[in-house]
Write a protein that holds these residues in place. Structure first.
Motif, short mmCIF file in Angstrom:
data_model
loop_
_atom_site.label_atom_id
_atom_site.label_comp_id
_atom_site.label_asym_id
_atom_site.label_seq_id
_atom_site.Cartn_x
_atom_site.Cartn_y
_atom_site.Cartn_z
N LYS A 1 0.81 -1.21 0.00
CA LYS A 1 0.00 0.00 0.00
C LYS A 1 0.85 1.27 0.00
N THR B 1 2.12 -5.46 -6.93
CA THR B 1 1.52 -4.13 -6.99
C THR B 1 2.07 -3.29 -5.84
N ASP C 1 2.04 0.67 -4.39
CA ASP C 1 1.49 2.01 -4.47
C ASP C 1 2.27 2.96 -3.56
N LYS C 2 2.10 4.25 -3.85
CA LYS C 2 2.68 5.32 -3.04
C LYS C 2 4.18 5.12 -2.80
N ASN D 1 2.72 2.41 -8.66
CA ASN D 1 1.98 3.68 -8.74
C ASN D 1 0.97 3.66 -9.87
N GLY D 2 0.34 2.50 -10.06
CA GLY D 2 -0.71 2.36 -11.06
C GLY D 2 -0.24 2.14 -12.47
#
Length: 477
Positions: free
Chosen positions: A419, A445, A447-448, A469-470
Motif C-alpha cells: 500500500k 503491486t 502504491d505510493k 503507482n498504477g
C-alpha cells in the motif's frame, strides 16, 4: 518474459539439477528453480518436531519460589537434570514470576510455561558463565545465552507464558555503546578495542575458539534463546520481551521449528530470529516487533565464517506478522558461509517503523552467496525505504571492504501487494565484476512509492504483470 527468465535460470550449473537437501538415497531429484514450492513442502516433511514423554516435573517441587526475588537457578537445574535422567518429559513453570540465571536445556526436555508464568532473567552478568557461543557471526567463549542448549537433541520451550530478559538502558543494552540505549562516558562498551574489534581480529587470524575468552568486562551481550549444534528443537507459543541481544538464535542446528512465538523487544540488535549455519528451519505463525531485523538469516562473518564454511539452507518463513524492524525478512549481513533456499509466504508486514520488506546485505569483507529466495503472497502496509533491498556494499563499524565479493542470484517475488512502498520498489546495487543475477517480480503491486526501481550492476531483472503507482512496469532492456 517468463520463459526468458526461467530459461536463463536453468542455464547455469547442472549441479542445481542434482538431488537436493535431505537424504539423496531416498529423495527424488527435484530442481528448486523449476518447482520451488514443492521443494518447500519436502523440507516441511523432513523437519522433525520434538515429542516428549508424558511426565511432568514442576519446578516448585524442586524448591522454586514465585516471588520474583529469589534466584531459582538451582531449582531449574535440578528439575531439568531429573527430567532428562528419567528419559525426558515436561519441566513445568506454573503461574507466577520466577527469577533465575541462565537455563541450560538437556536432551528430551520441554521447558513449558503455563499461562500466567513469567521467567525473569537475572540482569547480573556475573550470573552467566562462559560457554561456547557466538557474537555477531564470530564464535567465542562468552556469557551464556539466557536459555541455552549445546549439542542436544529433542528439546523445546513451549507454553503461554513470558520470557523476560529484563534488558533496558540500565541493563545489557548500554553495552552497545550508543547513548540512545543508556551508554555514557565512563561506562564500558563493546567497541573498546579489546572487545568486539579483538574478537573479529581473532576470527581473521584463526585463533582457536577455546582461546577466544571474553565474558566479564568484555561487554559482548548474550543471545536470549540459543540452540547451538542441536537437532530437533522447538520453541512454541511463548512471548519473549526485553532481550539483551539477538532473540532466537538457532546456531549450527538442524530441524528447528519456531511456531506461534511473539517477540516484543526494541533494544539494540534485537533481531527476532537469526538462524545461523542452520538447516531445515521453519518459522511460522509468529509476530515480530523488534529493534532490529524481524528475521535475519545469518551464516558467519568474515574470516570466522570462512573457517566454519557452513551454509544456512532450507529456511521457511510463513504466516508471520512483521511490525517494527529494520527489515521483515533479511539475509545477512553476516552471510559469509552462504544462504541457500529461502521460502517466504503468506506474511503481513506493516509499520511506519519498518524499513524494508525483503532485504539482502553483505560487503566485500563478508563475501558469501545468497541464492534461491522465493517470496509469495505477501501483504505490505507500509515500509520506509524499499520493498526489495539488495545491498552488496553494506557498511557498519567503519571500512568493510575486502577481496571477497558477495553474490546474489535467483530472487523471486510473486503476488505481493504494497500500500505504501516508501522510497523505492526495488533498490539493488551489485558489483560490476559479479552482478546480482536473476530477479523477478511477478504479479506485484506497489502504491505510493517514490521510484519504481533503482538498480546498478543487476543482470536479468524482470517485471511481469507488475504495477507501481498504477503503471505497468516494463523490464529494463
Amino acid at each position: 518474459m517468463k520463459n526468458k527468465f526461467y530459461g536463463s535460470l536453468l542455464c547455469f550449473s547442472t549441479a542445481l539439477m542434482s538431488a537436493i537437501f535431505f537424504n539423496c538415497a531416498t529423495q527424488k531429484s527435484t530442481d528448486v528453480l523449476v518447482n520451488p514450492w514443492k521443494v518447500k513442502q519436502q523440507i516441511e516433511k523432513a523437519v522433525v518436531v520434538p515429542t516428549f514423554k508424558n511426565k511432568t516435573y514442576n519446578i516448585i517441587d524442586f524448591g522454586a519460589k514465585s516471588d520474583g526475588i529469589v534466584n531459582n537457578s538451582e531449582a531449574f537445574k535440578k528439575a531439568i537434570e531429573t527430567c532428562t535422567k528419567n528419559g525426558g518429559g515436561k519441566v513445568v513453570v506454573p503461574s507466577g514470576k520466577f527469577l533465575t540465571g541462565p537455563i541450560h536445556l538437556d536432551n528430551n526436555v520441554n521447558l513449558h510455561l503455563e499461562e500466567g508464568a513469567e521467567i525473569l532473567f537475572s540482569t547480573k552478568s556475573s550470573d552467566y558463565p562462559l560457554v561456547l557461543t557466538s557474537f555477531e557471526g564470530t564464535e567465542l567463549m562468552n556469557h551464556s545465552p539466557l536459555i541455552y542448549a549445546y549439542n542436544k537433541k529433542n528439546i523445546a520451550v513451549t507454553g503461554k507464558g513470558v520470557l523476560n530478559g529484563q534488558a533496558d538502558n540500565e541493563n545489557w543494552w548500554y553495552w552497545c555503546g550508543a547513548k540512545q540505549y543508556g551508554w555514557s562516558e565512563g561506562k564500558g562498551n563493546q567497541n573498546d578495542p579489546q572487545n568486539r574489534i579483538r574478537l573479529v581480529e581473532s576470527g581473521e587470524q584463526n585463533v582457536p575458539v577455546e582461546q577466544r575468552i571474553y565474558g566479564e568486562g568484555s561487554y559482548l551481550r548474550p543471545s536470549f534463546v540459543e540452540f547451538f549444534s542441536c537437532t530437533d528443537a522447538l520453541i512454541k507459543g511463548v512471548k519473549i520481551i526485553n532481550a539483551p541481544f539477538w532473540v532466537i538464535h538457532p546456531m549450527k542446528s538442524t530441524n528447528v521449528t519456531v511456531d506461534g512465538v511473539t517477540v516484543e523487544s526494541h533494544g539494540p540488535n534485537n533481531d527476532g530470529c537469526d538462524p545461523e549455519y542452520s538447516k531445515n528451519v521453519i518459522i511460522k505463525n509468529c509476530t515480530f516487533n523488534t529493534g532490529d531485523d524481524c528475521i535475519a538469516i545469518k551464516a558467519g562473518k568474515d574470516g570466522d565464517g570462512r573457517r566454519v564454511a557452513m551454509k544456512s539452507e532450507n529456511i521457511i518463513v510463513q504466516d508471520c506478522m512483521m511490525l517494527d524492524g529494520h527489515g521483515g525478512v533479511v539475509m545477512g549481513s553476516e552471510m559469509t558461509g552462504g544462504i541457500k533456499n529461502v521460502f517466504v509466504e503468506n506474511c503481513k508486514m506493516d509499520s511506519p517503523n519498518l524499513d524494508r520488506a525483503i532485504r539482502i546485505k553483505s560487503n566485500s569483507r563478508r563475501g558469501g552467496i545468497v541464492e534461491n529466495v522465493f517470496v509469495r503472497n505477501i501483504e505490505v502496509g507500509q515500509v520506509k525505504e524499499a520493498v526489495l533491498r539488495i545491498n552488496m556494499f553494506y557498511n557498519v563499524y567503519g571500512n568493510q571492504t575486502g577481496n571477497f565479493i558477495p553474490q546474489v542470484k535467483n530472487v523471486i517475488l510473486e503476488n505481493v501487494k504494497v500500500k505504501n512502498g516508501g522510497k523505492f520498489g526495488v533498490l539493488a546495487k551489485g558489483y560490476k565484476e559479479l552482478p546480482i543475477e536473476n530477479v523477478l517480480l511477478k504479479n506485484v503491486t506497489i502504491d505510493k512509492v517514490g521510484e519504481a526501481y533503482s538498480i546498478e550492476n543487476v543482470t536479468n531483472i524482470q517485471f511481469v504483470d507488475t504495477y507501481i503507482n498504477g503503471k505497468k512496469i516494463e523490464s529494463p532492456k
